[in-house]
Design an enzyme around this catalytic site. Structure first.
Site, PDB file in Angstrom:
ATOM      1  N   VAL A 230       0.834  -1.203   0.000  1.00 22.04           N
ATOM      2  CA  VAL A 230       0.000   0.000   0.000  1.00 22.04           C
ATOM      3  C   VAL A 230       0.869   1.254   0.000  1.00 22.04           C
ATOM      4  O   VAL A 230       0.379   2.356   0.225  1.00 22.04           O
ATOM      5  CB  VAL A 230      -0.965   0.022   1.210  1.00 22.04           C
ATOM      6  CG1 VAL A 230      -1.996  -1.084   1.109  1.00 22.04           C
ATOM      7  CG2 VAL A 230      -0.192  -0.082   2.532  1.00 22.04           C
ATOM      8  N   ARG A 232       4.230   2.383  -2.334  1.00 19.88           N
ATOM      9  CA  ARG A 232       4.446   2.806  -3.713  1.00 19.88           C
ATOM     10  C   ARG A 232       4.846   1.570  -4.520  1.00 19.88           C
ATOM     11  O   ARG A 232       5.540   0.683  -4.017  1.00 19.88           O
ATOM     12  CB  ARG A 232       5.557   3.863  -3.806  1.00 19.88           C
ATOM     13  CG  ARG A 232       5.144   5.259  -3.393  1.00 19.88           C
ATOM     14  CD  ARG A 232       4.291   5.910  -4.461  1.00 19.88           C
ATOM     15  NE  ARG A 232       4.011   7.309  -4.171  1.00 19.88           N
ATOM     16  CZ  ARG A 232       2.893   7.756  -3.615  1.00 19.88           C
ATOM     17  NH1 ARG A 232       1.952   6.903  -3.256  1.00 19.88           N
ATOM     18  NH2 ARG A 232       2.708   9.047  -3.423  1.00 19.88           N
ATOM     19  N   ASP A 256      -1.982  -2.556  -4.293  1.00 22.27           N
ATOM     20  CA  ASP A 256      -2.816  -1.376  -4.514  1.00 22.27           C
ATOM     21  C   ASP A 256      -2.058  -0.298  -5.273  1.00 22.27           C
ATOM     22  O   ASP A 256      -2.635   0.703  -5.669  1.00 22.27           O
ATOM     23  CB  ASP A 256      -3.291  -0.815  -3.169  1.00 22.27           C
ATOM     24  CG  ASP A 256      -4.348   0.262  -3.321  1.00 22.27           C
ATOM     25  OD1 ASP A 256      -5.347   0.020  -4.035  1.00 22.27           O
ATOM     26  OD2 ASP A 256      -4.184   1.352  -2.726  1.00 22.27           O
ATOM     27  N   GLU A 261       0.631   3.301 -13.473  1.00 19.21           N
ATOM     28  CA  GLU A 261      -0.791   3.363 -13.139  1.00 19.21           C
ATOM     29  C   GLU A 261      -1.519   4.246 -14.149  1.00 19.21           C
ATOM     30  O   GLU A 261      -1.039   5.334 -14.468  1.00 19.21           O
ATOM     31  CB  GLU A 261      -0.973   3.915 -11.725  1.00 19.21           C
ATOM     32  CG  GLU A 261      -0.356   3.017 -10.670  1.00 19.21           C
ATOM     33  CD  GLU A 261      -0.566   3.509  -9.244  1.00 19.21           C
ATOM     34  OE1 GLU A 261      -1.304   4.506  -9.046  1.00 19.21           O
ATOM     35  OE2 GLU A 261      -0.011   2.900  -8.316  1.00 19.21           O
ATOM     36  N   HIS A 280      -5.284   1.618  -6.716  1.00 13.10           N
ATOM     37  CA  HIS A 280      -4.770   2.687  -5.851  1.00 13.10           C
ATOM     38  C   HIS A 280      -5.910   3.377  -5.088  1.00 13.10           C
ATOM     39  O   HIS A 280      -6.101   4.586  -5.185  1.00 13.10           O
ATOM     40  CB  HIS A 280      -3.988   3.719  -6.669  1.00 13.10           C
ATOM     41  CG  HIS A 280      -2.963   4.445  -5.830  1.00 13.10           C
ATOM     42  ND1 HIS A 280      -1.691   4.685  -6.261  1.00 13.10           N
ATOM     43  CD2 HIS A 280      -3.020   4.969  -4.584  1.00 13.10           C
ATOM     44  CE1 HIS A 280      -1.001   5.338  -5.339  1.00 13.10           C
ATOM     45  NE2 HIS A 280      -1.803   5.513  -4.296  1.00 13.10           N
ATOM     46  N   SER A 282      -6.768   2.207  -1.611  1.00  9.71           N
ATOM     47  CA  SER A 282      -6.809   1.692  -0.242  1.00  9.71           C
ATOM     48  C   SER A 282      -7.115   2.776   0.792  1.00  9.71           C
ATOM     49  O   SER A 282      -7.669   2.484   1.846  1.00  9.71           O
ATOM     50  CB  SER A 282      -5.486   1.011   0.109  1.00  9.71           C
ATOM     51  OG  SER A 282      -4.404   1.922   0.063  1.00  9.71           O
TER      52      SER A 282
END
Length: 325
Positions: A230, A232, A256, A261, A280, A282
């Site tokens: 959670v 990077r 996550d 991304e 992404h 969380s």
């Protein structure tokens, strides 16, 4: 002392949240995308970075002729620590505190999903397939949390309450941490990572933590271990992680965050049965935008009165001053 309304530039990814209008009574507000930032910065006092993946600062920096404060709507600040920013007197603040509990709940949910095999249950349900299975307990299992900042501490509290044994990895080793008890030195990770059932990554992205979990470290994990990231994406060498998952070097991963991304559709991570992919999210829960704005507006009031800003980042270390990692 009460300064006049500052000029605040909001850097966004295309559509700023409607709630941003709450700033308007307190500042002259300018909206800018990455392409528009060089034109928006001249004369601006404050940059509010809403686009957390932005790479716009280096090109726009020469236009920042009056900037004294950058605030980011994230806990991580790695996207802001360009050489120009590091060399400047500009203060950086982050949104530490907003995401701690939601992210801790997400991590607990991932642990329970793996232990109770819920991801398989959902796939079987989609196929109308009845298959009885035996699952695991989480009480008594061990979790290693890499990163001892507020998010890591919130995760520790959540997992400890669920009956897990929690230790941590940080910049320096110690045996008397109030939340973790034992904190191992991150530099010694290969020597103890194999003792843990769950490895949770919640560290900031710095020069020391980039690529922290590579093939050499992953090879020392227990084959039953699950990794939850959670922090990077760059904390893990993604290609090495994929190899470890494919070869059953580790049992699974809940991710996550990713190197790129959104996660490209051709990434093997989408198809691996022992991987949980989330976009992404969380830390993003109902009301999170208002919480972020509450924090920024409190700091904006301090800024206008010449008071110390909350959540000031140590730019050399890459996180809020006084926080051990």
């Amino acid at each position: 002392m009460h300064n006049p309304a500052p000029v605040v530039v909001v850097l966004h990814g295309g559509t700023p949240p409607a709630e941003m209008t709450r700033i308007q009574p307190h500042a002259e507000l300018r909206y800018a995308t990455a392409d528009q930032l060089p034109e928006a910065l001249p004369g601006a006092d404050v940059l509010f970075v809403w686009d957390f993946r932005t790479e716009a600062l280096p090109r726009a920096w020469p236009a920042a002729d009056q900037l004294t404060w950058i605030h980011t709507a994230t806990a991580g600040v790695d996207h802001l620590l360009t050489p120009d920013v590091l060399d400047s007197a500009v203060t950086i603040t982050n949104s530490r505190g907003v995401f701690d509990q939601p992210m801790a709940e997400y991590v607990l949910a991932c642990v329970l999903t793996f232990a109770k095999d819920l991801h398989t249950t959902l796939r079987q349900q989609d196929r109308l397939h009845w298959q009885h299975r035996v699952t695991e307990r989480i009480a008594g299992r061990s979790a290693l949390i890499i990163g001892t900042g507020p998010i890591g501490r919130a995760i520790a509290a959540q997992l400890t309450a669920a009956g897990m044994h929690v230790t941590a990895a940080g910049r320096s080793a110690r045996d008397d941490d109030p939340d973790f008890g034992t904190v191992h030195a991150s530099a010694d990770l290969p020597s103890y990572i194999g003792e843990h059932d769950y490895i949770v990554l919640a560290a900031p992205l710095t020069e020391q933590t980039t690529g922290l979990l590579d093939a050499a470290v992953l090879s020392r994990c227990a084959p039953t271990a699950r990794i939850i990231n959670v922090g990077r994406g760059e904390l893990v060498v993604e290609a090495d992680l994929i190899d470890a998952l494919r070869t059953s070097t580790i049992a699974g991963a809940a991710l996550d965050v990713f190197d790129t991304e959104p996660l490209p559709t051709d990434s093997p991570l989408w198809q691996l049965p022992n991987v949980l992919v989330s976009p992404h999210m969380s830390g993003d829960t109902t009301g999170w935008i208002d919480e972020l704005l509450d924090l920024f507006l409190a700091n904006l009031r301090s800024y206008r009165h010449g008071q110390t800003l909350h959540n000031t980042v140590n730019k050399q270390r890459g996180y809020v001053s006084g926080t051990e990692h």
